[in-house]
Scaffold this motif. Structure first.
Motif, PDB file in Angstrom:
ATOM      1  N   UNK A  21       1.810 -21.641  27.674  1.00 30.02           N
ATOM      2  CA  UNK A  21       1.858 -20.400  28.435  1.00 30.02           C
ATOM      3  C   UNK A  21       0.882 -19.397  27.910  1.00 30.02           C
ATOM      4  N   UNK A  22       0.673 -18.307  28.667  1.00 22.85           N
ATOM      5  CA  UNK A  22      -0.180 -17.254  28.151  1.00 22.85           C
ATOM      6  C   UNK A  22      -0.335 -16.114  29.108  1.00 22.85           C
ATOM      7  N   UNK A 171       0.799 -12.569  26.226  1.00 28.14           N
ATOM      8  CA  UNK A 171       0.181 -13.715  25.589  1.00 28.14           C
ATOM      9  C   UNK A 171       0.894 -14.090  24.310  1.00 28.14           C
ATOM     10  N   UNK A 172       1.254 -13.087  23.507  1.00 24.23           N
ATOM     11  CA  UNK A 172       1.980 -13.344  22.261  1.00 24.23           C
ATOM     12  C   UNK A 172       3.292 -14.057  22.560  1.00 24.23           C
ATOM     13  N   UNK A 173       3.977 -13.603  23.597  1.00 18.66           N
ATOM     14  CA  UNK A 173       5.275 -14.200  23.967  1.00 18.66           C
ATOM     15  C   UNK A 173       5.127 -15.693  24.245  1.00 18.66           C
ATOM     16  N   UNK A 174       4.159 -16.070  25.077  1.00 18.29           N
ATOM     17  CA  UNK A 174       4.005 -17.480  25.417  1.00 18.29           C
ATOM     18  C   UNK A 174       3.547 -18.294  24.219  1.00 18.29           C
ATOM     19  N   UNK A 175       2.647 -17.740  23.408  1.00 16.20           N
ATOM     20  CA  UNK A 175       2.229 -18.450  22.202  1.00 16.20           C
ATOM     21  C   UNK A 175       3.403 -18.648  21.251  1.00 16.20           C
ATOM     22  N   UNK A 176       4.221 -17.600  21.087  1.00 11.57           N
ATOM     23  CA  UNK A 176       5.379 -17.688  20.195  1.00 11.57           C
ATOM     24  C   UNK A 176       6.380 -18.728  20.682  1.00 11.57           C
ATOM     25  N   UNK A 177       6.665 -18.734  21.981  1.00 15.74           N
ATOM     26  CA  UNK A 177       7.635 -19.702  22.497  1.00 15.74           C
ATOM     27  C   UNK A 177       7.082 -21.125  22.433  1.00 15.74           C
ATOM     28  N   UNK A 185      12.922 -25.380  18.562  1.00 13.29           N
ATOM     29  CA  UNK A 185      13.751 -24.201  18.787  1.00 13.29           C
ATOM     30  C   UNK A 185      13.489 -23.622  20.177  1.00 13.29           C
ATOM     31  N   UNK A 186      14.424 -22.808  20.644  1.00  7.62           N
ATOM     32  CA  UNK A 186      14.241 -22.066  21.881  1.00  7.62           C
ATOM     33  C   UNK A 186      14.397 -20.580  21.590  1.00  7.62           C
ATOM     34  N   UNK A 187      14.132 -19.772  22.578  1.00  5.37           N
ATOM     35  CA  UNK A 187      14.296 -18.331  22.431  1.00  5.37           C
ATOM     36  C   UNK A 187      15.739 -17.975  22.088  1.00  5.37           C
ATOM     37  N   UNK A 188      16.682 -18.806  22.552  1.00  6.21           N
ATOM     38  CA  UNK A 188      18.096 -18.560  22.297  1.00  6.21           C
ATOM     39  C   UNK A 188      18.505 -18.885  20.864  1.00  6.21           C
ATOM     40  N   UNK A 189      17.657 -19.624  20.148  1.00 12.26           N
ATOM     41  CA  UNK A 189      17.963 -19.992  18.766  1.00 12.26           C
ATOM     42  C   UNK A 189      17.603 -18.900  17.767  1.00 12.26           C
ATOM     43  N   UNK A 190      16.896 -17.857  18.253  1.00 17.45           N
ATOM     44  CA  UNK A 190      16.540 -16.741  17.389  1.00 17.45           C
ATOM     45  C   UNK A 190      17.113 -15.453  17.974  1.00 17.45           C
ATOM     46  N   UNK A 212       7.413 -11.919  12.492  1.00 15.92           N
ATOM     47  CA  UNK A 212       6.742 -11.469  13.708  1.00 15.92           C
ATOM     48  C   UNK A 212       5.558 -12.373  14.014  1.00 15.92           C
ATOM     49  N   UNK A 213       5.382 -12.664  15.294  1.00 10.79           N
ATOM     50  CA  UNK A 213       4.190 -13.356  15.771  1.00 10.79           C
ATOM     51  C   UNK A 213       3.162 -12.306  16.186  1.00 10.79           C
ATOM     52  N   UNK A 214       1.945 -12.446  15.684  1.00  8.61           N
ATOM     53  CA  UNK A 214       0.839 -11.569  16.062  1.00  8.61           C
ATOM     54  C   UNK A 214      -0.347 -12.471  16.392  1.00  8.61           C
TER      55      UNK A 214
END
Length: 344
Positions: A21-22, A171-177, A185-190, A212-214
């Protein structure tokens, strides 16, 4: 016919990016203008052009804004094009800003650009955007995972932690996921937190988040400031996690952030990257885009003296890995350097 070929290529690419994603936030851009302290600003200006351009970059604590300010100054001084560099919410906002005519230039992640061109992922609801063209690839944008928690040694250790993963849809969100998924892991695991670079750094210092993801060129000002005064460090994104990401998404490549890039970083840290890319309005004239491309790539040594990311400016890096067409003005410049790119 060229447009058909470009769209077909983008569609094929999109099918290969199902796991990838991005985008950057689509919020309205901030009204912050970059001011370069460049010695180049005092140099004799190029003949004045009647063209005025606004360049969308990113947050003031990120690399887009700092490096964009320098590029804007060189474009102004060497081509005569009057460039105003502004802080924005990043890739998606810059593409949308060009689409509606607020901006004429913008810095974007290569993955976000492809989704815009093909109308997939974060641009699925808006549909394809074809009002921009590529000027050049600029530098590697590293996916940086920073923490002050000594228990976090791998992305897999983020389970149950409070983690900043960027604005929803950014973009950070998709890279992090993507990193989380590769780590099982999923978003629900954090405990996800949707923060900017600067707010992520503050959250780490205040103990409100654990990591944090940057996503930005290293060194990133927000991380430099954090590591200067705190016991923070980068977590590697390597091994099987990096291999899965690169296998699922062709935009990711592996890169080592060299020791000494940040304060107290005494060893290389391996992670994955996408590519920062400069785009321009499709309506810009061929002469203007040729001139601004030359202003950058004829002055790479001087730009490097002012910002470390200038060292990554090269004809090869500028012309590879793009899934949207180049502007004809940029293509003319690269053709003179012996490289042919798809343009329209």
């Amino acid at each position: 016919m060229k447009k058909f070929i470009a769209l077909a290529a983008a569609a094929v690419m999109a099918l290969s990016l199902v796991a990838c994603g991005g985008s950057s936030s689509s919020s309205a851009p901030a009204a912050t203008t970059a001011a370069s302290g460049s010695a180049e600003a005092a140099a004799p200006a190029a003949p004045a052009s009647s063209t005025k351009m606004t360049m969308g970059t990113g947050g003031t604590s990120g690399t887009y804004y700092a490096f964009g300010g320098i590029l804007g100054q060189y474009i102004k001084n060497k081509s005569g094009i009057d460039v105003t560099v502004v802080s924005t919410d990043g890739s998606k906002a810059n593409i949308q800003g060009i689409d509606i005519g607020d901006y004429q230039l913008g810095t974007v992640q290569s993955d976000v650009m492809a989704y815009a061109w093909s109308g997939t992922k974060s641009f699925e609801s808006e549909g394809a955007v074809d009002t921009f063209r590529v000027v050049a690839g600029l530098y590697a944008e590293t996916v940086q995972l920073v923490t002050m928690d000594p228990e976090i040694k791998s992305p897999a250790d983020l389970k149950g932690k409070a983690v900043s993963i960027g604005a929803p849809g950014s973009g950070v969100y998709f890279n992090a996921t993507d990193v989380l998924a590769a780590a099982g892991l999923t978003e629900q695991d954090i405990n996800p937190q949707y923060l900017s670079f600067a707010d992520s750094a503050e959250g780490l210092k205040d103990g409100k988040i654990d990591a944090a993801f940057i996503v930005a060129g290293a060194p990133t000002p927000a991380i430099t400031e954090l590591m200067t005064t705190n016991d923070a460090y980068l977590v590697p994104i390597d091994g099987d996690i990096a291999a899965k990401m690169m296998g699922d998404c062709p935009y990711y490549t592996e890169l080592a952030i060299p020791a000494g890039t940040y304060p107290k970083q005494d060893a290389d840290v391996t992670t994955v990257t996408v590519k920062a890319t400069l785009i321009v309005s499709a309506d810009a004239s061929e002469d203007d885009v040729y001139a601004l491309t030359a202003a950058i790539f004829d002055n790479t040594a001087d730009i490097t003296n002012e910002h470390a990311k200038g060292a990554e400016l090269s004809i090869e890096n500028a012309t590879t890995g793009m899934t949207a067409p180049f502007h004809k003005g940029a293509a003319k410049y690269f053709e003179e350097k012996g490289v042919t790119v798809e343009a329209e």
